[in-house]
Design a protein around this motif. Structure first.
Motif, short mmCIF file in Angstrom:
data_model
loop_
_atom_site.label_atom_id
_atom_site.label_comp_id
_atom_site.label_asym_id
_atom_site.label_seq_id
_atom_site.Cartn_x
_atom_site.Cartn_y
_atom_site.Cartn_z
N ALA A 45 1.05 6.32 9.44
CA ALA A 45 1.41 4.95 9.82
C ALA A 45 1.61 4.84 11.32
CB ALA A 45 2.67 4.51 9.07
N ALA A 46 2.25 5.84 11.92
CA ALA A 46 2.45 5.82 13.38
C ALA A 46 1.12 5.86 14.11
CB ALA A 46 3.34 6.99 13.80
N ILE B 246 0.84 -1.20 0.00
CA ILE B 246 0.00 0.00 0.00
C ILE B 246 0.88 1.25 0.00
CG2 ILE B 246 -1.67 1.33 1.35
CD1 ILE B 246 -2.85 -1.33 2.31
N ILE B 247 1.89 1.25 0.85
CA ILE B 247 2.78 2.41 0.92
C ILE B 247 3.48 2.62 -0.42
CG2 ILE B 247 4.89 3.31 1.99
CD1 ILE B 247 2.53 3.49 3.83
N LEU B 248 3.96 1.52 -1.03
CA LEU B 248 4.64 1.64 -2.32
C LEU B 248 3.75 2.24 -3.39
CD1 LEU B 248 6.79 -1.62 -2.72
CD2 LEU B 248 7.60 0.74 -2.79
N VAL B 249 2.49 1.79 -3.44
CA VAL B 249 1.55 2.30 -4.45
C VAL B 249 1.29 3.79 -4.23
CG1 VAL B 249 -0.82 2.16 -5.29
CG2 VAL B 249 0.48 0.07 -4.86
N PRO C 73 5.81 3.28 17.46
CA PRO C 73 4.88 2.31 16.85
C PRO C 73 4.99 2.18 15.34
CG PRO C 73 3.69 4.28 17.52
CD PRO C 73 5.10 4.48 17.94
N VAL C 74 5.85 2.95 14.67
CA VAL C 74 5.96 2.88 13.21
C VAL C 74 6.51 1.52 12.79
CG1 VAL C 74 7.03 3.87 11.17
CG2 VAL C 74 6.26 5.37 13.01
N GLN C 75 5.85 0.91 11.82
CA GLN C 75 6.32 -0.39 11.33
C GLN C 75 7.61 -0.23 10.53
OE1 GLN C 75 1.93 -1.04 9.91
NE2 GLN C 75 3.09 -2.90 9.46
N ILE D 85 3.93 12.58 5.49
CA ILE D 85 2.50 12.33 5.73
C ILE D 85 2.26 10.86 6.05
CG2 ILE D 85 0.23 12.35 4.64
CD1 ILE D 85 1.19 14.78 2.99
N LEU D 86 2.87 9.97 5.24
CA LEU D 86 2.65 8.54 5.47
C LEU D 86 3.28 8.07 6.78
CD1 LEU D 86 3.20 7.05 1.88
CD2 LEU D 86 1.05 7.34 3.11
#
Length: 640
Positions: free
Chosen positions: A179-180, A146-149, A313-315, A174-175
């Motif tokens: 995401a966090a 999703i992030i890549l797209v 918490p960011v992946q 922003i992402l």
């Protein structure tokens, strides 16, 4: 980053860790952990001391690498970047992007993969990934995709509407914030067991005392790290300097990274080079100077001191996807390969070799192999240079390759040969062969045939079997062929200049000779060698060139050399190149000057300037060239 702001020369790179560099440092940490008493304290079984030991090793190696880079910069060893061609840099940075891509896959899939730094490490990493592919965390994989797209889409929007947008959309920031928030609100770690950044210690760490044992035993590893860090940083900086047209200084880059790594290592930092994805982000979001790096440093400092807990918490998969989303520019350099093949096949081969070597052998060995291969291509190009035969174009004073022009004129009895590379020990044989092919004969064979015929003529005259008349030779005995015995002939004698002073006549080697005298006729009386592209000769090539000139001169072919500068001729004089046969008078500035000299010497198209002006100086001659007149002193243009 702050040190580079003041000392660096690139405006776009972002200073920071590089995945391959991180693996190299990690390998040193693992190797140096065998010294259990590295800090004077037993670390086995104590996790806190073990972590402290790892930090000490890492910081010491970083410090040592920085010292090596600083010394190289002070000693002006940055000249090595002169051997980094654009093709090499492009292939190397593309390979570095591949390494980054592979290194981030384990975070996108959340698979445990051991680190490898030896040759073929990328294949070992891929093998580990595909072997454990069934352990993929679906949540991390879906998040990464999703992030890549999203990143790819927004990047395309930024590129397409860059003239209309007041500033590029900071999609990475922003992402990261989103995401966090999502990870914290939905407790993704607890529900889906995703990998997150985790606990981040706040505060700025105090300086550390480096380990003397690591300084002694890790100098080889530190040197490799210093070279790879500099090579990666300079290669990426070169890409942006070419794109935005500004200069970078290799020596200053070494000093900047050296000082930066010294300070970083002293404060428990990690070996720094160019953060490839961060540099791409900085450039794509509009960063034009290192002030962007200063702002990044201030933000990182704020995070370290106060708000680092917000990123816990960011992946890791989110960060990996953000990194890969910004590698498009580097990976798209693949499209340069077909263009390079059309422009220059050597450059294309260098690109492909550099890419494959850096991917397969690793960046360190790959870079060394690529530079060596690039130098080898230069040797190969000069060993087999482009040689051509020139002729006059359009009846002017311009001389070009015969094959390239339909309206071409080659002066009768004159051959113009051009070599487009330095002449040295490796290509003298090639030069000799190409020259003989151009003139159509081997002067050594002609010389030996003439000397044999001359010995036979002297023998027959001595025996009274040959008489000379105004109309030619008269053989008084048809059985003369058995008179001459060549069993005592020596090659050394046959290669000597032809001496006919003792004969009562001048032999015309292109005329009618006695029967059974096999001497090839040649229609060449002058040879012009265009050395305008020959930058130097070595001692071996000088000997070979002098031998070639002597061979032509001894068969009555005048040789002229044009296009050489003063240093070239001075070197020949210092090396004893000239003698009674090979003289300095054979040098001319241009081909046309040599051709005019040949015409005058051979009485071609020469007439007096005016029969009524007998008192004029002999220098005021005129060359009649099909209606066009040229006064040697007063008129600079010649027409045929």
């Amino acid at each position: 980053m702050i040190v580079y702001l003041f000392l660096g020369t690139s405006r776009h790179i972002s200073v920071g860790p590089f995945p391959v560099l991180s693996m190299m440092v990690g390998a040193v940490v693992v190797a140096q952990q065998g010294n259990s008493n590295i800090n004077g304290t037993e670390t086995a079984g104590n996790s806190s001391l073990l972590d402290e030991e790892k930090v000490t090793i890492s910081a010491t190696i970083t410090l040592l690498a920085g010292i090596i880079q600083l010394i190289m910069g002070i000693l002006q060893i940055g000249f090595i970047v002169n051997y980094f061609s654009e093709s090499l840099i492009s292939g190397f940075t593309t390979a570095a992007a591949i390494h980054v891509l592979v290194s981030q896959l384990k975070f996108m899939l959340q698979i445990s993969v051991p680190s490898h730094t030896d040759p073929f490490s990328i294949f070992k990493v891929l093998e580990s990934i595909f072997t454990n592919i069934e352990k993929t965390n679906i949540a991390d994989l879906v998040t990464s995709l999703i992030i890549l797209v999203i990143v790819s889409t927004v990047k395309e929007i930024n590129t397409k509407f860059k003239d209309k947008l007041p500033a590029p959309i900071p999609i990475e920031l922003i992402l990261t914030v989103i995401a966090a928030g999502v990870s914290y609100a939905c407790d993704l770690k607890g529900k889906f067991d995703v990998a997150v950044i985790g606990e981040m210690e706040s505060g700025f760490k105090a300086p550390i005392t480096p380990s003397l044992k690591v300084l002694q035993t890790g100098i080889g590893d530190a040197f490799s790290i210093a070279i790879v860090a500099f090579a990666v940083a300079f290669s990426v900086a070169s890409v942006y300097s070419i794109k935005y047209d500004y200069p970078i200084d290799g020596n200053q880059e070494l000093i900047a990274f050296g000082v930066g790594n010294i300070f970083g290592g002293a404060f428990r930092g990690f070996a720094a080079s160019t953060a490839l994805s961060r540099s791409a982000i900085q450039e794509s979001t509009g960063g034009k100077t290192q002030i962007a790096g200063l702002i990044s440093a201030v933000i990182v400092l704020i995070v370290m001191m106060a708000i680092g807990f917000l990123l816990e918490p960011v992946q890791k998969s989110v960060l990996a996807a953000l990194s890969l989303g910004n590698l498009k520019g580097m990976l798209m350099q693949f499209k340069d390969v077909p263009t390079l093949w059309k422009k220059d096949k050597y450059d294309c081969v260098i690109w492909v070799f550099t890419f494959l070597a850096a991917v397969i052998l690793g960046l360190g060995l790959g870079l060394a192999a690529s530079v060596a291969f690039q130098l080898l291509t230069i040797v190969f190009r000069t060993q087999f240079p482009q040689c051509s035969t020139l002729a006059n174009v359009g009846r002017s004073n311009i001389y070009k390759n015969k094959k390239d022009y339909p309206d071409i004129y080659e002066p009768e009895g004159v051959k113009i040969f051009k070599c487009s590379a330095p002449i040295y020990f490796a290509n003298t044989s090639f030069f000799r062969r190409k020259l003989f092919e151009a003139v159509g004969f081997n002067p050594v064979r002609i010389l030996r045939k003439r000397n044999k015929a001359l010995k036979k003529i002297r023998k027959m005259m001595k025996e009274g079997l040959l008489q000379i008349t105004p109309k030619g030779f008269i053989v008084t005995d048809s059985k003369f062929t058995n008179i001459y015995d060549n069993s005592d002939e020596k090659i050394e004698e046959l290669d000597q200049p032809i001496m006919t002073a003792d004969l009562p006549f001048q032999i015309d080697w292109n005329g009618n000779l006695p029967v059974n005298f096999e001497v090839p006729q040649i229609n060449l009386h002058s040879l012009i060698l265009d050395f305008s592209a020959v930058s130097f000769l070595d001692v071996s090539s000088m000997r070979s060139l002098k031998s070639i000139l002597q061979e032509f001169l001894r068969i009555e072919v005048d040789v002229y050399i044009i296009g050489c500068d003063e240093d070239f001729v001075e070197k020949l004089e210092c090396c004893g190149f000239f003698d009674q046969e090979v003289t300095s008078s054979m040098f001319f500035l241009t081909i046309h000057d040599a051709v005019l000299h040949i015409w005058m010497k051979k009485d071609y198209f020469i007439s007096k300037s005016d029969p009524n002006q007998d008192n004029e100086s002999k220098d005021h001659f005129i060359i009649n060239t099909n209606g066009g007149l040229r006064n040697r002193e007063r008129v600079s243009e010649t027409k045929f």
